[in-house]
Design an enzyme around this catalytic site. Structure first.
Site, mmCIF file in Angstrom:
data_model
loop_
_atom_site.group_PDB
_atom_site.id
_atom_site.type_symbol
_atom_site.label_atom_id
_atom_site.label_comp_id
_atom_site.label_asym_id
_atom_site.label_seq_id
_atom_site.Cartn_x
_atom_site.Cartn_y
_atom_site.Cartn_z
ATOM 1 N N ALA A 115 0.889 -1.177 0.000
ATOM 2 C CA ALA A 115 0.000 0.000 0.000
ATOM 3 C C ALA A 115 0.912 1.209 0.000
ATOM 4 C CB ALA A 115 -0.904 -0.033 1.229
ATOM 5 N N ALA A 117 1.398 4.368 -2.005
ATOM 6 C CA ALA A 117 1.354 5.806 -2.347
ATOM 7 C C ALA A 117 1.151 6.670 -1.095
ATOM 8 C CB ALA A 117 0.212 6.065 -3.330
ATOM 9 N N PRO A 118 1.752 7.851 -1.059
ATOM 10 C CA PRO A 118 2.498 8.538 -2.124
ATOM 11 C C PRO A 118 3.970 8.145 -2.235
ATOM 12 C CG PRO A 118 2.290 9.993 -0.241
ATOM 13 C CD PRO A 118 1.548 8.737 0.123
ATOM 14 N N LYS A 121 7.540 5.543 2.086
ATOM 15 C CA LYS A 121 8.316 4.392 2.574
ATOM 16 C C LYS A 121 9.007 3.666 1.427
ATOM 17 C CE LYS A 121 5.292 4.296 6.500
ATOM 18 N NZ LYS A 121 4.326 5.260 5.928
ATOM 19 N N ASP A 166 -5.362 -3.647 -6.442
ATOM 20 C CA ASP A 166 -5.783 -3.953 -5.075
ATOM 21 C C ASP A 166 -4.874 -5.093 -4.619
ATOM 22 O OD1 ASP A 166 -6.961 -5.159 -2.845
ATOM 23 O OD2 ASP A 166 -8.962 -4.493 -3.444
ATOM 24 N N CYS A 233 -1.032 4.234 10.887
ATOM 25 C CA CYS A 233 -0.946 5.489 11.647
ATOM 26 C C CYS A 233 -2.182 5.608 12.535
ATOM 27 C CB CYS A 233 -0.751 6.693 10.732
ATOM 28 S SG CYS A 233 -2.002 6.879 9.477
HETATM 29 N N1 SAM Z 1 3.026 3.739 2.461
HETATM 30 C C1 SAM Z 1 2.606 5.052 2.029
HETATM 31 C C2 SAM Z 1 3.714 6.043 2.280
HETATM 32 O O1 SAM Z 1 4.564 5.821 3.139
HETATM 33 O O2 SAM Z 1 3.751 7.074 1.578
HETATM 34 C C3 SAM Z 1 1.301 5.470 2.703
HETATM 35 C C4 SAM Z 1 0.224 4.450 2.482
HETATM 36 S S1 SAM Z 1 -1.362 4.904 3.089
HETATM 37 C C5 SAM Z 1 -1.235 4.613 4.768
HETATM 38 C C6 SAM Z 1 -2.317 3.537 2.530
HETATM 39 C C7 SAM Z 1 -2.488 3.482 1.028
HETATM 40 O O3 SAM Z 1 -3.104 2.218 0.704
HETATM 41 C C8 SAM Z 1 -3.412 4.533 0.425
HETATM 42 O O4 SAM Z 1 -2.720 5.201 -0.590
HETATM 43 C C9 SAM Z 1 -4.590 3.750 -0.147
HETATM 44 O O5 SAM Z 1 -5.110 4.307 -1.340
HETATM 45 C C10 SAM Z 1 -3.946 2.406 -0.406
HETATM 46 N N2 SAM Z 1 -4.855 1.232 -0.422
HETATM 47 C C11 SAM Z 1 -6.005 1.052 0.250
HETATM 48 N N3 SAM Z 1 -6.493 -0.180 0.041
HETATM 49 C C12 SAM Z 1 -5.610 -0.808 -0.772
HETATM 50 C C13 SAM Z 1 -5.557 -2.108 -1.354
HETATM 51 N N4 SAM Z 1 -6.522 -2.999 -1.112
HETATM 52 N N5 SAM Z 1 -4.510 -2.417 -2.139
HETATM 53 C C14 SAM Z 1 -3.537 -1.503 -2.397
HETATM 54 N N6 SAM Z 1 -3.551 -0.252 -1.879
HETATM 55 C C15 SAM Z 1 -4.558 0.093 -1.073
#
Ligand code: SAM
Length: 297
Positions: A115, A117-118, A121, A166, A233
């Protein structure tokens, strides 16, 4: 500062009145601006010199040489530095810098960021491995994926495959040395003076179910003997300790306790799962949770 009523109720149930008051003070504090050197393009020494030359006061962070802590509200000044435009630094919360350090990625590793974006990590993992790890970065939301791609390009991360998917749908045929699941969450640790937000029981339930499904998938996608880092978070146990404890019950993985004293200075909240990191929100840190898991052979 007012907290959304249901979040306040959950905090009171989990932490009691005194801790909830201290969490509220943490939420209300003006949050420091923090950033990290991108080692693909710069060095901490160069970052320090540029901040000094711009007259921007900073402190170093004892547990991470690449991290810098500035006064609150310095984002604009930072975004005007040439170093920023060139991708030599990345503005990121200190709490959010923890999971890539816990992942322990090495050059040559095959990494999945489920997961992503952005890309805070993902770019940190690339920086820590000198750009020598192969990273697959998944993101379900297309506009966020595009933002991540721009960040990856600016930070010079070339060995990253960004996928609009996903992560629950990834083929189990894939297999990785290490998997980071920085899960979508309620954001209960990042409440601030400027964000009050909605917080409803249904949202928490839905998020926790998604987190469990994603973490089960992470365990299927990591090689036997490999490492999964789970982070959120949030500071609510439904999204943290309970999600990890449910996976541990399955018997296919074990918890790798985070070394006592590794992250000196990181403020902690009382946590029901020893060996994990539950960060207390303060002026320097967002509320955050991280756990390291090891898939049994
Ligand atoms: N790891 C990112 C960073 O450090 O910049 C922040 C991630 S944020 C906490 C969670 C992300 O997971 C969001 O961008 C959201 O759109 C995405 N997301 C939610 N459900 C998801 C899924 N089933 N598969 C992939 N991405 C997903």
């Amino acid at each position: 500062m007012e907290i959304a009523p249901y979040l306040e109720q959950r905090l009171l149930e989990q932490y009691g009145a005194e801790e909830t008051e201290s969490i509220r003070r943490g939420f209300s504090a003006a949050r420091c601006t923090t950033l990290r050197t991108n080692r693909l393009k710069g060095t901490p020494e160069k970052t320090a010199a540029a901040l000094e030359a711009a007259g921007i006061p900073f402190e170093r962070v004892p547990w991470f040489e690449d991290a810098f802590r500035l006064e609150a509200g310095m984002e604009k000044e930072i975004s005007q530095l040439p170093l920023y435009a060139q991708g030599e630094i990345y503005v990121q919360s200190l709490s959010s810098m923890l999971p890539p350090l816990l992942l322990g990625a090495r050059p040559g590793d095959n990494i999945l960021d489920m997961a992503a974006a952005p890309g805070g990590k993902t770019t940190e993992i690339a920086s820590l491995t000198g750009g020598q790890a192969m990273i697959t970065a998944c993101e379900r939301n297309l506009p966020r994926l595009e933002r991540m791609k721009a960040n990856l390009a600016r930070q010079g991360c070339t060995r990253v495959t960004a996928m609009n998917v996903d992560a629950r749908q990834l083929d189990d045929f894939f297999s990785f040395d290490r998997v980071l699941l920085d899960a979508p969450c309620s954001g209960s640790g990042t409440v601030s003076r400027d964000s009050r937000g909605r917080f409803e029981p249904a949202l928490l339930k839905k998020t926790a179910a998604l987190q469990r499904a994603l973490l089960e998938k992470a365990l299927r996608l990591v090689k036997p003997g490999g490492t999964v880092v789970y982070s959120t978070c949030s500071i609510l146990r439904e999204e943290n300790e309970d999600v990890v404890a449910a996976l541990l019950k399955g018997g296919k993985c074990e918890l790798v306790p985070v070394e006592e004293g590794r992250f000196t200075e990181v403020p902690r909240l009382p946590c029901s799962l020893p060996g994990t990191v539950l960060v207390r929100p303060t002026e320097a840190y967002e509320g955050f949770f991280a756990a390291v898991l090891h898939r049994k052979r």
